[in-house]
Design an enzyme around this catalytic site. Structure first.
Site, mmCIF file in Angstrom:
data_model
loop_
_atom_site.group_PDB
_atom_site.id
_atom_site.type_symbol
_atom_site.label_atom_id
_atom_site.label_comp_id
_atom_site.label_asym_id
_atom_site.label_seq_id
_atom_site.Cartn_x
_atom_site.Cartn_y
_atom_site.Cartn_z
ATOM 1 N N ILE A 243 -7.241 7.594 -1.575
ATOM 2 C CA ILE A 243 -7.069 6.140 -1.560
ATOM 3 C C ILE A 243 -7.869 5.684 -0.344
ATOM 4 C CG2 ILE A 243 -4.840 6.428 -0.369
ATOM 5 C CD1 ILE A 243 -3.972 3.722 -1.421
ATOM 6 N N SER A 244 -8.754 4.709 -0.545
ATOM 7 C CA SER A 244 -9.676 4.332 0.526
ATOM 8 C C SER A 244 -8.967 3.749 1.735
ATOM 9 C CB SER A 244 -10.690 3.311 0.017
ATOM 10 O OG SER A 244 -11.429 3.872 -1.026
ATOM 11 N N GLN A 245 -9.671 3.791 2.846
ATOM 12 C CA GLN A 245 -9.212 3.163 4.081
ATOM 13 C C GLN A 245 -8.993 1.662 3.801
ATOM 14 O OE1 GLN A 245 -12.453 3.204 6.791
ATOM 15 N NE2 GLN A 245 -11.242 2.699 8.590
ATOM 16 N N ARG B 15 0.819 -1.217 0.000
ATOM 17 C CA ARG B 15 0.000 0.000 0.000
ATOM 18 C C ARG B 15 0.856 1.272 0.000
ATOM 19 N NH1 ARG B 15 -5.323 1.904 1.530
ATOM 20 N NH2 ARG B 15 -5.228 3.732 2.863
#
Lengths: 786, 235
Positions: free
Chosen positions: B84-86, B58
């Site tokens: 950018i999503s959790q 990530r």
């Protein structure tokens, strides 16, 4: 260096007048600038920064008074010049990389907090320098305070009008440099040494450059328009600036709008021009009879019965007009307060949307129209609640008089015997808006003495709900048509008159059936229990608390914190959180910059408590009254921007006249007490009668309304202009060293007053703001009791 | 190593480590911890999803400014008003489409490319569309550098889907829209699942599941999600 003589008081007064006009207009320009680049919440911050600048100047004056007075002939014009220059360069500086912050990142990235602090500090400068010049002139021309204060208030009063005029004429980023010319000439006009004269000429060049080269506005990347401009081939095709904001039309082949489109729809969704005000999406321009909205829940009222005459409130970009036309409505009355939007539609940028005899549009706030209209409608369509564009609770502090309980009563009166009242609403999470809307409808029907379950239909799609209340009970044929509509478009009925034999989540399942229970509770008599239990405030909005989108309540915070964590709450209602944040920061800043530095010297003063309560009381009271007047006259005139600037200008002008007359009065404790208590009584009287009087006289034509506003604002304004110069004059004659302390206390109270008044209005209502104002003046009055 | 020291090390290391090269132990450990604390603890049990989340680096999908926060329990800005999503949301969305190794998945809104990479660890092929050219180019390069050869990136308007590659077993829409494009529903296989967030990007959004069965389309609320981290009541 040639020695210059002290300028005549009239010349100084002219400079003060020019600078005061520029400072007030600068405030308004900054509010507009932040509304465009960020969001409108910074309005309170800007007002408070201006007042903080004034307060801090008092403290500065207290420490450096002797030196400043000794060099008055140099210091005074230099202060005006510096005020001018900092004003002119402010758009450039605060938009530079080092200063530019982003509202959304304030809670995510500490660098943005630092940038916000830097921005505040820089914007403090013009106000501080300007106020220092004013304060210094008061000290220099002690006996002429009344005249100078008059010039200050007169200039400030005219500044509001000046700002409005410039907002029509110039792009927002260019206004500060234009305004900077005023204090520049205020200083230029005065006698000065040859060296100072050269500095002025060089500065003039800077001003000319700043006016010739207006910096572009840099907006938050999270504003709707910025995201839209990232779409392929997106471009702004039209731009129009006015006091209503910066209106822009954007086109892109990928810009489509079909809010909550039915999942049964299989056709194409054409690209449409998007309309943005201050960078926030307000809608799209649809063709005259676009069919796409027929595949949304908004089409529900037209399925129920034929509509001949419709009223559309806040018609915006004309989406609801287009929908009504697609169903063959013969007569449409549309109400839209923004003249910019009306002009936009009238100019017909899409080439197929022209107003004609079918459509009549009124440039008013909906409530003003309702109170003056005698027409009846088959359908009244309220504006869509919530927005797809998403504002993350930023509109929590928006005053919406078209969505209050009182508005519903007025709307109900304008319906034909079988008329329909309809509104569509986006589902939000946690669910708030739909529940408040239902609570409002429920209360309306109960107030009308009707059986709620016979007069209300609500349907739900995957993302929206539509409410329709009917004046007469729904017939079985109408209910059949609603069921068919739902089945064809994959919608679920939420409330449907009859035996209750229907499925609420056939097509759209919820994660939690609690919502259905809450809906049932709102349709019965157990609403109070729900109001108490739910973490959010979902009671109907009222004219006294017209914040439809404000749901957070302090007592619900622990529950919300458990459910969502404390980092999520700010984003639920950013506007409300920013208000609290601003308030807390301003209390701290006003203490640090204004009050605390003076405390050591203040301990030696006589009657410092008396002084504190007097000057704090009149500082708080004045701005509280101003807030309420803006609220009341917005509702009365129906033109928010003109009402706000009109109230501010009239109050300042009338107070200026009051202060001018104060010079003829003897400033004794008894006089101060009588005047302050008199004002308190007057305010209480206004609290009791102002609202009913304005409601009763709403039928008056606009010129008479304006005349009434002048009268009603100027009477208290005149008297409210007396206590400050009289108090200052008394202090000045009895203990001159206490003047800065009095000035600082007044400044401190003023700094916190705008945010505090807003908080009181959100938490308790505007009536309490008025009561607070009366109490503040009463406190000031009693403090003078011997 | 104490977790508090990790961010500092990441910043230092990030300038010296090539993109597809060996990953320092700190990153691997942080990722394991992320999966254990943020994802498994919240009820994600699909082993393939968990393994994918443990595998995809990530930190190589976030801007350098936020490198130190790459494995934190929250979304991060990636520029252009996007995030950018959790990590948990990425895992949750992936689990909800019930990915199989032979699946063909369409993603609308590539963003950083992280969601596509996670899907690509599990399914046969991922087709992802990004409308913002700069983001799409960067994601394409990033995914290529990380050897995700089963991901195809297209810079286009997601409204039209990817008809030539359809129909799809699942569709993941990562950006909220005011409508669900009819063409996407058409390109979803019968029995297929589409997942989409609804609501303002900075509000608490609702993840919706859209199921298509015999040409009928039904929706189901799955989970409220939000911009910043929070702990659900049932955690």
């Amino acid at each position: 260096m040639t020695r210059t003589t002290t300028p005549h008081i009239n010349r100084v007064g002219l400079g003060i007048g020019l600078m005061s006009a520029a400072l007030i207009a600068f405030q308004l320009a900054l509010m507009q600038l932040f509304s465009i680049t960020q969001w409108y919440h910074f309005a309170h911050l800007i007002i408070s920064l201006a007042l903080l600048g004034f307060g801090a100047s008092g403290t500065f004056l207290a420490f450096f008074r002797k030196g400043l007075v000794r060099n008055f002939t140099t210091v005074y014009p230099v202060l005006l010049l510096l005020c001018s220059l900092t004003m002119a360069v402010s758009p450039l500086v605060i938009q530079s990389e080092a200063f530019r912050f982003d509202t959304y990142l304030l809670f995510k990235d500490s660098r943005h907090l630092l940038r916000l602090a830097l921005t505040c500090l820089f914007l403090l400068l013009p106000f501080f320098l300007g106020a220092l010049a004013i304060g210094l002139s008061f000290v220099q021309y002690g006996t002429g305070i009344g005249r100078l204060y008059f010039a200050n208030l007169l200039g400030s009063g005219l500044g509001g009008g000046l700002a409005l005029a410039l907002m029509w004429l110039s792009p927002t980023a260019g206004i500060p440099a234009l305004l900077a010319i005023l204090p520049f000439f205020g200083g230029f006009w005065l006698p000065a040494s040859s060296r100072l004269r050269i500095v002025f000429w060089v500065s003039l060049l800077v001003l000319l450059v700043m006016n010739a080269d207006v910096p572009p506005l840099v907006r938050s990347e999270y504003k709707s328009i910025e995201k839209t401009l990232l779409l392929p081939d997106a471009r702004v095709i039209r731009e129009h600036h006015s006091p209503y904001g910066l209106l822009e039309v954007v086109v892109s082949p990928a810009l489509r709008y079909a809010p909550g489109l039915s999942l049964s729809y299989r056709g194409n969704i054409p690209a449409r021009p998007g309309v943005f005000n201050n960078g926030d999406g307000v809608g799209v321009l649809l063709p005259r009879t676009d069919s796409i909205l027929r595949y949304t829940t908004q089409a529900l009222p037209y399925q129920i019965q034929p509509v001949e005459r419709a009223l559309i409130l806040r018609s915006g970009t004309g989406e609801q007009i287009s929908l009504a036309l697609s169903f063959g409505v013969q007569q449409i009355d549309a109400v839209e307060p923004s003249r910019g939007l009306i002009a936009l539609l009238d100019e017909d940028s899409t080439g197929n949307f022209q107003y004609d005899s079918t459509i009549r549009i009124m440039p008013l706030e909906p409530r003003s129209f309702l109170r003056s209209s005698r027409a009846f409608y088959d359908l009244i369509q309220l504006p869509e609640i919530g927005s797809f564009w998403g504002s993350s609770g930023l509109n929590a502090l928006e005053q919406r008089y078209d969505l209050t309980r009182e508005a519903m009563d007025e709307l109900w009166l304008r319906l034909t015997p079988d008329g329909l009242l309809s509104v569509s609403c986006w589902m939000d999470y946690p669910i708030r808006s739909p529940l408040r809307m239902l609570a409002t409808f429920s209360d309306l029907l109960e107030g009308e003495g009707l059986q709620k379950k016979d007069h209300l239909v609500v349907i739900r799609s995957w993302s929206t709900l539509t409410f329709v209340a009917k004046k007469s009970p729904f017939t079985s044929q109408e209910l059949d048509r609603i069921r068919t509509f739902c089945a064809e478009q994959y919608y679920d009925p939420l409330i449907l008159p009859g035996d209750g034999n229907f499925k609420r989540d056939d097509y759209n399942q919820l994660d939690d059936p609690w919502f259905f229970q809450a809906v049932d509770q709102l349709m019965t008599d157990s609403v109070e229990a729900l109001y108490r239990q739910y973490a959010f405030r979902i009671q109907p909005a009222t004219d006294n608390r017209p914040y439809f989108f404000q749901f957070l309540r302090l007592s619900g915070l622990p529950q919300l914190k458990t459910l969502f964590g404390d980092q999520t709450i700010p984003f639920m209602e950013l506007g409300y959180v920013v208000l609290w944040l601003t308030f807390i920061l301003l209390v701290a800043a006003s203490l640090i910059f204004i009050l605390v530095p003076l405390l050591p010297a203040a301990t030696k003063l006589q009657e410092k408590g008396k002084l504190f309560f007097y000057f704090a009381g009149i500082g708080l009271g004045y701005l509280f009254v101003e807030m309420v007047f803006i609220q009341q006259f917005t509702l009365f005139l129906g033109l928010p921007i003109y009402a706000a600037s009109g109230v501010i200008s009239l109050l300042l002008l009338s107070s200026g006249i009051g202060s001018y007359f104060s010079g003829r009065m003897v400033s004794t404790s008894q006089h101060l007490m009588v005047i302050s208590l008199g004002i308190a009584v007057l305010i209480l009287g206004y609290a009791l009668v102002l609202s009913p009087v304005l409601r009763g006289l709403n039928f008056l034509p606009m010129p008479l309304k304006v005349g009434l506003m002048v009268l009603l604002v100027c009477i208290p304004g005149f008297f409210m202009g007396l206590p400050f110069p009289m108090g200052l004059s008394k202090v000045s004659s009895q203990q001159a060293a206490a003047v800065p302390w009095a000035w600082a206390v007044n400044g401190c109270a003023s700094v916190v007053s705008t945010s505090l008044a807003m908080l009181v209005s959100v938490e308790a209502g505007f009536v309490w703001v008025m009561v607070g104002a009366a109490l503040a003046y009463a406190l000031a009055g009693f403090s003078q009791k011997s | 190593m104490a977790l508090s020291l990790v961010p500092f090390l990441w910043v230092v290391l990030s300038f010296t480590i090539p993109l597809a090269g060996a990953q320092p132990e700190a990153f691997v450990q942080a990722r394991k911890q992320m999966v254990r604390m943020q994802i498994q603890a919240r009820g994600i049990h699909d082993q393939e999803v968990l393994e994918a989340m443990r595998t995809v680096p990530r930190h190589q999908f976030v801007p350098l400014d936020y490198l130190a926060e790459a494995y934190r329990d929250g979304p991060l800005p990636i520029g252009y008003g996007q995030t950018i999503s959790q990590p948990y949301i990425v895992a949750y969305m992936t689990e909800q489409v019930r990915p199989q190794s032979d699946f063909k998945v369409l993603e609308i809104g590539t963003g950083s490319g992280y969601q596509a990479a996670v899907l690509a660890e599990i399914v046969d092929s991922v087709y992802t569309i990004e409308i913002v050219e700069a983001l799409g180019q960067a994601a394409r390069q990033r995914l290529r550098d990380l050897n995700y050869n089963n991901v195809r990136v297209k810079i286009a308007d997601g409204y039209y889907g990817w008809a030539e590659a359809g129909p799809f077993d699942a569709i993941v829409v990562t950006a909220a829209a005011n409508y669900i494009p009819p063409l996407l529903i058409e390109q979803l296989k019968d029995g297929g699942r589409m997942i989409i967030p609804v609501g303002s990007p900075f509000q608490v959004q609702m993840l919706k599941l859209i199921e298509k069965k015999q040409d009928k389309v039904r929706t189901k609320n799955l989970l409220p999600v939000r911009f910043v981290p929070f702990t659900r009541q049932d955690d």
